[in-house]
Design an enzyme around this catalytic site. Sequence first.
Site, PDB file in Angstrom:
ATOM      1  CG  PHE A  35      -2.153  -0.926   1.326  1.00 57.23           C
ATOM      2  CD1 PHE A  35      -1.757  -2.394   1.894  1.00 57.23           C
ATOM      3  CD2 PHE A  35      -2.855  -0.684   0.770  1.00 57.23           C
ATOM      4  CE1 PHE A  35      -3.160  -3.463   2.128  1.00 57.23           C
ATOM      5  CE2 PHE A  35      -4.103  -2.561   0.442  1.00 57.23           C
ATOM      6  CZ  PHE A  35      -3.751  -3.293   0.969  1.00 57.23           C
ATOM      7  CG  ASP A 104      -2.679 -12.160   0.185  1.00 57.33           C
ATOM      8  OD1 ASP A 104      -1.357 -11.273   0.227  1.00 57.33           O
ATOM      9  OD2 ASP A 104      -2.452 -12.558   1.218  1.00 57.33           O
ATOM     10  CG  HIS A 119      -6.859  -5.338   8.207  1.00 56.97           C
ATOM     11  ND1 HIS A 119      -5.738  -5.198   7.885  1.00 56.97           N
ATOM     12  CD2 HIS A 119      -7.121  -4.506   9.666  1.00 56.97           C
ATOM     13  CE1 HIS A 119      -4.976  -3.738   8.972  1.00 56.97           C
ATOM     14  NE2 HIS A 119      -6.842  -3.986   9.810  1.00 56.97           N
ATOM     15  CB  SER A 187       4.468   0.579   6.140  1.00 56.90           C
ATOM     16  OG  SER A 187       2.490   1.114   6.911  1.00 56.90           O
TER      17      SER A 187
HETATM   18  P1  NAD Z   1      -5.894   6.632   9.684  1.00 55.88           P
HETATM   19  O1  NAD Z   1      -6.322   7.610   9.453  1.00 55.88           O
HETATM   20  O2  NAD Z   1      -5.059   6.837  11.033  1.00 55.88           O
HETATM   21  O3  NAD Z   1      -4.666   6.398   8.563  1.00 55.88           O
HETATM   22  C1  NAD Z   1      -3.782   5.317   9.093  1.00 55.88           C
HETATM   23  C2  NAD Z   1      -2.760   4.980   7.579  1.00 55.88           C
HETATM   24  O4  NAD Z   1      -3.149   4.436   7.002  1.00 55.88           O
HETATM   25  C3  NAD Z   1      -2.283   6.118   6.853  1.00 55.88           C
HETATM   26  O5  NAD Z   1      -0.600   6.458   6.818  1.00 55.88           O
HETATM   27  C4  NAD Z   1      -2.829   6.683   5.542  1.00 55.88           C
HETATM   28  O6  NAD Z   1      -2.394   6.260   4.742  1.00 55.88           O
HETATM   29  C5  NAD Z   1      -3.728   5.308   5.855  1.00 55.88           C
HETATM   30  N1  NAD Z   1      -5.210   5.299   5.475  1.00 55.88           N
HETATM   31  C6  NAD Z   1      -5.688   6.699   5.989  1.00 55.88           C
HETATM   32  N2  NAD Z   1      -6.704   6.315   5.339  1.00 55.88           N
HETATM   33  C7  NAD Z   1      -6.887   4.674   5.152  1.00 55.88           C
HETATM   34  C8  NAD Z   1      -8.131   4.628   4.185  1.00 55.88           C
HETATM   35  N3  NAD Z   1      -9.358   5.070   3.905  1.00 55.88           N
HETATM   36  N4  NAD Z   1      -7.475   3.049   3.303  1.00 55.88           N
HETATM   37  C9  NAD Z   1      -6.616   3.291   4.028  1.00 55.88           C
HETATM   38  N5  NAD Z   1      -5.177   3.753   4.068  1.00 55.88           N
HETATM   39  C10 NAD Z   1      -5.689   4.302   4.882  1.00 55.88           C
HETATM   40  O7  NAD Z   1      -5.900   5.764   9.569  1.00 55.88           O
HETATM   41  P2  NAD Z   1      -6.741   4.588  11.379  1.00 55.88           P
HETATM   42  O8  NAD Z   1      -6.899   5.136  12.373  1.00 55.88           O
HETATM   43  O9  NAD Z   1      -5.084   3.636  10.972  1.00 55.88           O
HETATM   44  O10 NAD Z   1      -7.733   3.758  10.627  1.00 55.88           O
HETATM   45  C11 NAD Z   1      -8.744   4.128  10.909  1.00 55.88           C
HETATM   46  C12 NAD Z   1     -10.317   3.183  11.328  1.00 55.88           C
HETATM   47  O11 NAD Z   1      -9.815   2.215  10.331  1.00 55.88           O
HETATM   48  C13 NAD Z   1     -10.168   2.432  12.636  1.00 55.88           C
HETATM   49  O12 NAD Z   1     -11.196   2.284  12.846  1.00 55.88           O
HETATM   50  C14 NAD Z   1      -9.486   1.144  12.381  1.00 55.88           C
HETATM   51  O13 NAD Z   1     -10.013   0.137  12.604  1.00 55.88           O
HETATM   52  C15 NAD Z   1      -9.638   0.389  10.684  1.00 55.88           C
HETATM   53  N6  NAD Z   1      -9.142  -0.130   9.665  1.00 55.88           N
HETATM   54  C16 NAD Z   1      -9.161  -0.147   8.402  1.00 55.88           C
HETATM   55  C17 NAD Z   1      -8.061  -1.120   8.229  1.00 55.88           C
HETATM   56  C18 NAD Z   1      -8.180  -1.249   6.113  1.00 55.88           C
HETATM   57  O14 NAD Z   1      -7.117  -2.363   6.336  1.00 55.88           O
HETATM   58  N7  NAD Z   1      -9.052  -0.434   5.630  1.00 55.88           N
HETATM   59  C19 NAD Z   1      -7.038  -1.680   8.571  1.00 55.88           C
HETATM   60  C20 NAD Z   1      -6.857  -1.001  10.237  1.00 55.88           C
HETATM   61  C21 NAD Z   1      -7.852  -0.310  10.785  1.00 55.88           C
HETATM   62  N1  APR Z   2      10.112  -7.795   1.607  1.00 56.86           N
HETATM   63  C1  APR Z   2      10.526  -7.022   2.850  1.00 56.86           C
HETATM   64  N2  APR Z   2       9.710  -6.095   3.665  1.00 56.86           N
HETATM   65  C2  APR Z   2       8.238  -5.718   2.315  1.00 56.86           C
HETATM   66  C3  APR Z   2       8.528  -6.065   1.213  1.00 56.86           C
HETATM   67  C4  APR Z   2       9.476  -7.039   1.445  1.00 56.86           C
HETATM   68  N3  APR Z   2       9.065  -7.693  -0.150  1.00 56.86           N
HETATM   69  N4  APR Z   2       7.800  -5.289   0.404  1.00 56.86           N
HETATM   70  C5  APR Z   2       7.942  -4.682   1.029  1.00 56.86           C
HETATM   71  N5  APR Z   2       7.875  -4.381   2.673  1.00 56.86           N
HETATM   72  C6  APR Z   2       7.513  -3.655   3.035  1.00 56.86           C
HETATM   73  C7  APR Z   2       7.403  -1.799   2.910  1.00 56.86           C
HETATM   74  O1  APR Z   2       8.351  -0.760   2.976  1.00 56.86           O
HETATM   75  C8  APR Z   2       6.756  -1.274   3.894  1.00 56.86           C
HETATM   76  O2  APR Z   2       6.919  -0.673   5.053  1.00 56.86           O
HETATM   77  O3  APR Z   2       6.467  -3.713   3.447  1.00 56.86           O
HETATM   78  C9  APR Z   2       6.027  -2.622   4.098  1.00 56.86           C
HETATM   79  C10 APR Z   2       4.234  -2.799   3.736  1.00 56.86           C
HETATM   80  O4  APR Z   2       3.839  -1.706   4.444  1.00 56.86           O
HETATM   81  P1  APR Z   2       2.128  -1.289   3.595  1.00 56.86           P
HETATM   82  O5  APR Z   2       2.112  -0.734   2.408  1.00 56.86           O
HETATM   83  O6  APR Z   2       1.914  -0.224   4.818  1.00 56.86           O
HETATM   84  O7  APR Z   2       0.789  -2.592   3.979  1.00 56.86           O
HETATM   85  P2  APR Z   2       0.582  -2.529   5.469  1.00 56.86           P
HETATM   86  O8  APR Z   2       1.210  -2.686   6.778  1.00 56.86           O
HETATM   87  O9  APR Z   2       0.481  -4.148   5.465  1.00 56.86           O
HETATM   88  O10 APR Z   2      -0.392  -1.728   5.894  1.00 56.86           O
HETATM   89  C11 APR Z   2      -1.470  -2.227   6.328  1.00 56.86           C
HETATM   90  O11 APR Z   2      -3.285  -1.093   5.664  1.00 56.86           O
HETATM   91  O12 APR Z   2      -4.489  -0.128   4.169  1.00 56.86           O
HETATM   92  C12 APR Z   2      -4.827  -1.153   5.084  1.00 56.86           C
HETATM   93  O13 APR Z   2      -5.693  -2.844   5.159  1.00 56.86           O
HETATM   94  C13 APR Z   2      -4.571  -1.955   4.498  1.00 56.86           C
HETATM   95  O14 APR Z   2      -3.809  -4.184   5.979  1.00 56.86           O
HETATM   96  C14 APR Z   2      -3.484  -3.175   5.480  1.00 56.86           C
HETATM   97  C15 APR Z   2      -2.921  -1.765   5.882  1.00 56.86           C
END
Ligand code: NAD
Ligand code: APR
Length: 238
Positions: A35, A104, A119, A187
């Site tokens: 992401f 996935d 998730h 991340s």
């Molecule tokens: P946030 O606003 O704090 O965002 C945290 C990070 O996620 C930021 O770096 C931003 O880049 C990213 N982000 C913000 N809105 C997003 C969105 N709609 N889709 C994907 N990435 C986004 O958001 P939060 O406080 O981490 O989560 C808020 C709510 O979302 C909570 O209630 C949580 O339960 C729920 N949640 C959703 C997901 C998901 O996969 N969509 C994952 C974890 C939590």
């Molecule tokens: N090996 C190790 N680390 C990797 C690799 C790899 N091959 N490829 C990417 N990364 C690292 C990136 O540097 C990054 O720090 O994995 C991290 C991926 O972070 P995100 O893209 O933020 O994905 P994730 O942490 O799973 O996001 C959390 O956000 O949008 C929502 O629901 C969504 O579950 C997701 C959540």
Amino acid sequence: HVKDIQTAVDWLLQSQKTVVFTGAGMSTESNIPDFRSRSGWWKQIDPRTVATTEALTENYQLFHAFYTARIQALQDVLPHEGYHVLARWEKRGLIDLIGTQNVDGLHRKAGSDAVEELHGSIHMMKCHSCGKKASTAHFIDGHVCEACGGKLRPNVVLFGEMLPQRAWQRTLSAIEKAELVLVIGTSLDVHPANQLPMMTDGRVVAINKEAHAGYTFDLTIEGKAGELLARMDEVMQS
Ligand code: NAD
Ligand code: APR
């Protein structure tokens, strides 16, 4: 990395209770974009326009197109070697649970059993109004819920939604008792899942391509999950 990999293997072999916490970085070596990396989903599209309940109710066409694209991108994706290493470690009693943010399904596809999907899963469809399950084909073809006419959606956690209670509780209680938590490919940017890895008194090892700002781990190994897990497994066999 040689010394760090040896340390991580030693800690893994010593630990009586180990939990693995994974994110989208665990699947990029299976060609699924993450992401927030340069090539991540949120670099091309604003998550708020697709991954929120507002997106679903206000802009179903874009919501539907985005999740259809993600489902189709998953069609014949195979788990890479890192996934198979984790599945083998579970069989050998080296890890007790995998808590994943990924939707996935690749951990189970690689043979891991003790997996909690924090998730949800993109492979399961349901009605947004009444919760009735629906087929993926029904969702992709743009049909509505057969029972109530409501909008269909994948069973993933959208931003603003609560995480599945059972998955949260099981992962939290395992981490609280863990002697070792491996945090792989995330991340740690998204609440509340990102609070989990630090809820342990045990050691925390991070395996990630980029370093995490604002977190301190007992050990950080920067690099690719698939490659590093395979090297840990080799060291363990030698
Ligand atoms: P946030 O606003 O704090 O965002 C945290 C990070 O996620 C930021 O770096 C931003 O880049 C990213 N982000 C913000 N809105 C997003 C969105 N709609 N889709 C994907 N990435 C986004 O958001 P939060 O406080 O981490 O989560 C808020 C709510 O979302 C909570 O209630 C949580 O339960 C729920 N949640 C959703 C997901 C998901 O996969 N969509 C994952 C974890 C939590
Ligand atoms: N090996 C190790 N680390 C990797 C690799 C790899 N091959 N490829 C990417 N990364 C690292 C990136 O540097 C990054 O720090 O994995 C991290 C991926 O972070 P995100 O893209 O933020 O994905 P994730 O942490 O799973 O996001 C959390 O956000 O949008 C929502 O629901 C969504 O579950 C997701 C959540």
